[in-house]
Write an enzyme that holds these catalytic residues in place. Sequence first.
Site, PDB file in Angstrom:
ATOM      1  N   TYR A  47      -4.074   1.677  15.970  1.00 52.35           N
ATOM      2  CA  TYR A  47      -2.797   1.504  16.668  1.00 52.35           C
ATOM      3  C   TYR A  47      -2.831   1.043  18.336  1.00 52.35           C
ATOM      4  O   TYR A  47      -2.245   0.470  18.627  1.00 52.35           O
ATOM      5  CB  TYR A  47      -1.853   2.831  16.655  1.00 52.35           C
ATOM      6  CG  TYR A  47      -1.185   3.075  15.172  1.00 52.35           C
ATOM      7  CD1 TYR A  47       0.122   2.482  14.876  1.00 52.35           C
ATOM      8  CD2 TYR A  47      -1.977   3.651  14.305  1.00 52.35           C
ATOM      9  CE1 TYR A  47       0.400   2.395  13.609  1.00 52.35           C
ATOM     10  CE2 TYR A  47      -1.573   3.731  13.003  1.00 52.35           C
ATOM     11  CZ  TYR A  47      -0.364   3.316  12.768  1.00 52.35           C
ATOM     12  OH  TYR A  47       0.198   3.320  11.259  1.00 52.35           O
ATOM     13  N   ASN A  94      -6.983   2.183  10.164  1.00 49.81           N
ATOM     14  CA  ASN A  94      -5.617   2.277  10.548  1.00 49.81           C
ATOM     15  C   ASN A  94      -5.922   2.236  12.005  1.00 49.81           C
ATOM     16  O   ASN A  94      -7.047   3.144  12.568  1.00 49.81           O
ATOM     17  CB  ASN A  94      -5.133   3.705   9.962  1.00 49.81           C
ATOM     18  CG  ASN A  94      -4.630   3.530   8.748  1.00 49.81           C
ATOM     19  OD1 ASN A  94      -4.841   2.671   8.144  1.00 49.81           O
ATOM     20  ND2 ASN A  94      -4.376   4.555   8.294  1.00 49.81           N
ATOM     21  N   HIS A 154      -2.732  10.902   0.938  1.00 50.01           N
ATOM     22  CA  HIS A 154      -2.146  10.704   2.141  1.00 50.01           C
ATOM     23  C   HIS A 154      -1.383  12.142   2.689  1.00 50.01           C
ATOM     24  O   HIS A 154      -0.119  12.250   2.781  1.00 50.01           O
ATOM     25  CB  HIS A 154      -1.106   9.713   2.183  1.00 50.01           C
ATOM     26  CG  HIS A 154      -0.645   9.252   3.523  1.00 50.01           C
ATOM     27  ND1 HIS A 154      -1.114   7.763   3.804  1.00 50.01           N
ATOM     28  CD2 HIS A 154      -0.540   9.500   4.773  1.00 50.01           C
ATOM     29  CE1 HIS A 154      -0.715   7.512   5.279  1.00 50.01           C
ATOM     30  NE2 HIS A 154      -0.356   8.580   5.626  1.00 50.01           N
ATOM     31  N   GLU A 193      -7.063   8.903   6.492  1.00 48.75           N
ATOM     32  CA  GLU A 193      -7.387   9.417   7.914  1.00 48.75           C
ATOM     33  C   GLU A 193      -8.092  10.819   7.820  1.00 48.75           C
ATOM     34  O   GLU A 193      -7.525  11.757   8.237  1.00 48.75           O
ATOM     35  CB  GLU A 193      -6.293   9.119   8.952  1.00 48.75           C
ATOM     36  CG  GLU A 193      -5.599   7.954   8.719  1.00 48.75           C
ATOM     37  CD  GLU A 193      -4.280   7.937   9.941  1.00 48.75           C
ATOM     38  OE1 GLU A 193      -4.040   8.922  10.194  1.00 48.75           O
ATOM     39  OE2 GLU A 193      -4.157   6.846  10.141  1.00 48.75           O
ATOM     40  N   ARG A 244       0.832  -1.362  -0.197  1.00 44.06           N
ATOM     41  CA  ARG A 244       0.133  -0.050  -0.043  1.00 44.06           C
ATOM     42  C   ARG A 244       0.867   1.199  -0.101  1.00 44.06           C
ATOM     43  O   ARG A 244       1.772   1.596   0.835  1.00 44.06           O
ATOM     44  CB  ARG A 244      -1.103   0.029   1.234  1.00 44.06           C
ATOM     45  CG  ARG A 244      -1.701   1.312   1.357  1.00 44.06           C
ATOM     46  CD  ARG A 244      -2.535   1.283   2.579  1.00 44.06           C
ATOM     47  NE  ARG A 244      -3.094   2.800   2.491  1.00 44.06           N
ATOM     48  CZ  ARG A 244      -3.026   3.495   3.653  1.00 44.06           C
ATOM     49  NH1 ARG A 244      -2.594   3.078   4.890  1.00 44.06           N
ATOM     50  NH2 ARG A 244      -3.583   4.587   3.599  1.00 44.06           N
ATOM     51  N   GLU A 277      -3.179  -0.373   8.354  1.00 40.38           N
ATOM     52  CA  GLU A 277      -2.050   0.126   9.164  1.00 40.38           C
ATOM     53  C   GLU A 277      -2.173  -0.164  10.476  1.00 40.38           C
ATOM     54  O   GLU A 277      -3.116  -0.160  11.092  1.00 40.38           O
ATOM     55  CB  GLU A 277      -2.019   1.794   9.121  1.00 40.38           C
ATOM     56  CG  GLU A 277      -1.489   2.315   8.151  1.00 40.38           C
ATOM     57  CD  GLU A 277      -1.250   4.021   8.081  1.00 40.38           C
ATOM     58  OE1 GLU A 277      -0.867   4.460   9.416  1.00 40.38           O
ATOM     59  OE2 GLU A 277      -1.318   4.670   7.273  1.00 40.38           O
TER      60      GLU A 277
HETATM   61  C1  GBH Z   1      -0.901   7.053  11.001  1.00 38.09           C
HETATM   62  O1  GBH Z   1      -1.628   8.042  11.681  1.00 38.09           O
HETATM   63  C2  GBH Z   1      -0.606   7.913   9.691  1.00 38.09           C
HETATM   64  O2  GBH Z   1      -1.571   7.418   8.538  1.00 38.09           O
HETATM   65  C3  GBH Z   1       0.821   7.389   9.074  1.00 38.09           C
HETATM   66  O3  GBH Z   1       1.303   8.295   8.115  1.00 38.09           O
HETATM   67  C4  GBH Z   1       1.768   7.614  10.536  1.00 38.09           C
HETATM   68  O4  GBH Z   1       3.162   7.390  10.088  1.00 38.09           O
HETATM   69  C5  GBH Z   1       1.462   6.579  11.407  1.00 38.09           C
HETATM   70  O5  GBH Z   1       0.105   6.903  11.751  1.00 38.09           O
HETATM   71  C6  GBH Z   1       2.342   6.401  12.637  1.00 38.09           C
HETATM   72  O6  GBH Z   1       1.968   7.420  13.632  1.00 38.09           O
HETATM   73  O7  GBH Z   1       0.035  12.278  20.919  1.00 38.09           O
HETATM   74  O8  GBH Z   1      -2.071  11.562  22.080  1.00 38.09           O
HETATM   75  O9  GBH Z   1      -2.107  13.375  20.404  1.00 38.09           O
HETATM   76  C7  GBH Z   1      -2.039   7.693  12.926  1.00 38.09           C
HETATM   77  C8  GBH Z   1      -2.843   8.881  13.622  1.00 38.09           C
HETATM   78  C9  GBH Z   1      -2.246  10.861  14.800  1.00 38.09           C
HETATM   79  C10 GBH Z   1      -2.316   8.623  15.829  1.00 38.09           C
HETATM   80  C11 GBH Z   1      -1.457  11.346  15.824  1.00 38.09           C
HETATM   81  C12 GBH Z   1      -1.386   9.319  17.002  1.00 38.09           C
HETATM   82  C13 GBH Z   1      -0.967  11.441  18.150  1.00 38.09           C
HETATM   83  C14 GBH Z   1      -1.675  10.928  19.373  1.00 38.09           C
HETATM   84  N1  GBH Z   1      -1.818   9.349  14.650  1.00 38.09           N
HETATM   85  N2  GBH Z   1      -1.680  10.760  17.111  1.00 38.09           N
HETATM   86  S1  GBH Z   1      -1.449  12.122  20.561  1.00 38.09           S
END
Ligand code: GBH
Length: 508
Positions: free
Chosen positions: A343, A341, A154, A201, A108, A411
């Site tokens: 995490y 996506n 993106h 996103e 991707r 992701e």
């Molecule tokens: C993804 O976004 C993106 O699609 C990708 O490009 C990026 O590299 C990847 O995540 C890894 O970060 O500090 O508590 O405010 C994920 C969305 C937005 C999740 C920012 C974490 C910060 C949390 N991210 N967020 S906080």
Amino acid sequence: MSSTVSYEAAMFSANDFVSDPCPSNPLDQMVVEELRLPPTFAWGTATAAYQIEGGTSQDGKGPSIWDIFSHIEPSRTNGENGDIACDHYNRAAEDVELMSSLGVDVYRFSISWPRIIPLGGRNDPINEKGIAFYNNLIDQLLDRDIEPVVTLYHWDVPQGLYDRYKAFLNTAEFQADFIHYARLCFTRFGDRVKKWVTFNEPYIISIFAHLNGTLAPGHCVAEGTDTTTEPWRVGHTLILSHAAVVDMYTTEFHYSQKGDISIVLNGSFYEPWDATDKVHRDAAERRMVFYIGWFGDPIFLGQDYPSEMRAALGSRLPAFTDKERRLLSRTAPNNAFYGMNHYSTKYARTLSEPPAGDDWTGNIAESSVNKFGQEVGPVTAVNWLRVAPDGFRKLLNWVWQRYHLPVIVTENGCPCPGETDVQIAVDDKLREKYIGLYLDAISRAIYEDGVQVTGYYAWTLMDNFEWSAGYGSRFGIVHTDFDTLKRTPKNSAYYLKATFARRRQPAT
Ligand code: GBH
């Protein structure tokens, strides 16, 4: 579903873990079972153009908002920028070879809009050299039996469109230019690309780029922008531009190209900060509605914004016209999958006092620790990303129950401590474990809960430009040395190859 894992043993703070992992930390109690996955389940890696390509003005590429954002005020990106990044623009052949050696099924990646239309607009010139780059990449992938999954957007809108009409803040102009750009991509690449993602996103584009200002173009109160209405206007533009492109693909291309198209939504799972109290259980649910339902309900159900959002935001939330509602109900059934996506998991709690004018959460505070001092999961190299596979399983269920679409995990991954040093980086046991546990969660969602999940793309192929963290946060399954640009696979890359071979064995 299994009960919530509790992390009462989590006595360490983020910093303790990074420097001196406690031998009896709860991570040791979380055991990877290597549960089975369907033989047809696809695994891959994911990247984004600005994070890896470099070649930022090579062969006629125009500037994107990220080129400008990172150069004007470098403190916003750890003093760094994507001018060179992984130099993937000049090393794509090597990177395809690398993926081939890891046995991925899917890659991707995203197309840089200003690389193929340098100024971005529907009457602006097309850059054939940029198109040739993606044509070659796609051909090289197919030669190695790797399926290209292509994200149109993106985060790197052409600066030209931002200068002209502030990009997402002008719905009609942006929609027209995005349709034109998407049509160009379908025309030039759609004979070979069979899975398309419109936007990566939309929540992050709306909130982080037009409210917090941590991402380009950096709109926030300090910049003098109207953060009470801007994010909702941006979200509206994204939803309608997505729908218009799905409509266009369906009527102009699908009969001949027969591909799938959808969008990628991100989101954590939210557990209540105090599960014994209904107000906090409601808060956790409301947080997901405000995060995911915001986009998911109009796009996948063809409906208005969730009623909870209408009630809380009133006229800050734009209204869909009759014509737009017809577009949404026509396109909703054509979204072929749900791109997720994901995490981590967080706690949500209702605030006793509603916050000031521009609340965007539904009156909620988030945290990694609950009322009873329990951490939501062991920390990784960043505080917001906790190992919480049960939350992932619950989110898969939540999304399935709301939208009934096959899910592709577009992701998932984490950064580990100390990964600048290649010796430390290759021995990435924490990432291996995180991936192993999250794949077990997918297996349980499929076989125990009946959720359809069809693919898993590890974020990310190689350490790259991590937006506001610059090169300081490494999510790669491959280590990148940013001085020499040498790529070195970490153990998790080999683990992915091996675990999918084991997990996908046909039942005997
Ligand atoms: C993804 O976004 C993106 O699609 C990708 O490009 C990026 O590299 C990847 O995540 C890894 O970060 O500090 O508590 O405010 C994920 C969305 C937005 C999740 C920012 C974490 C910060 C949390 N991210 N967020 S906080």
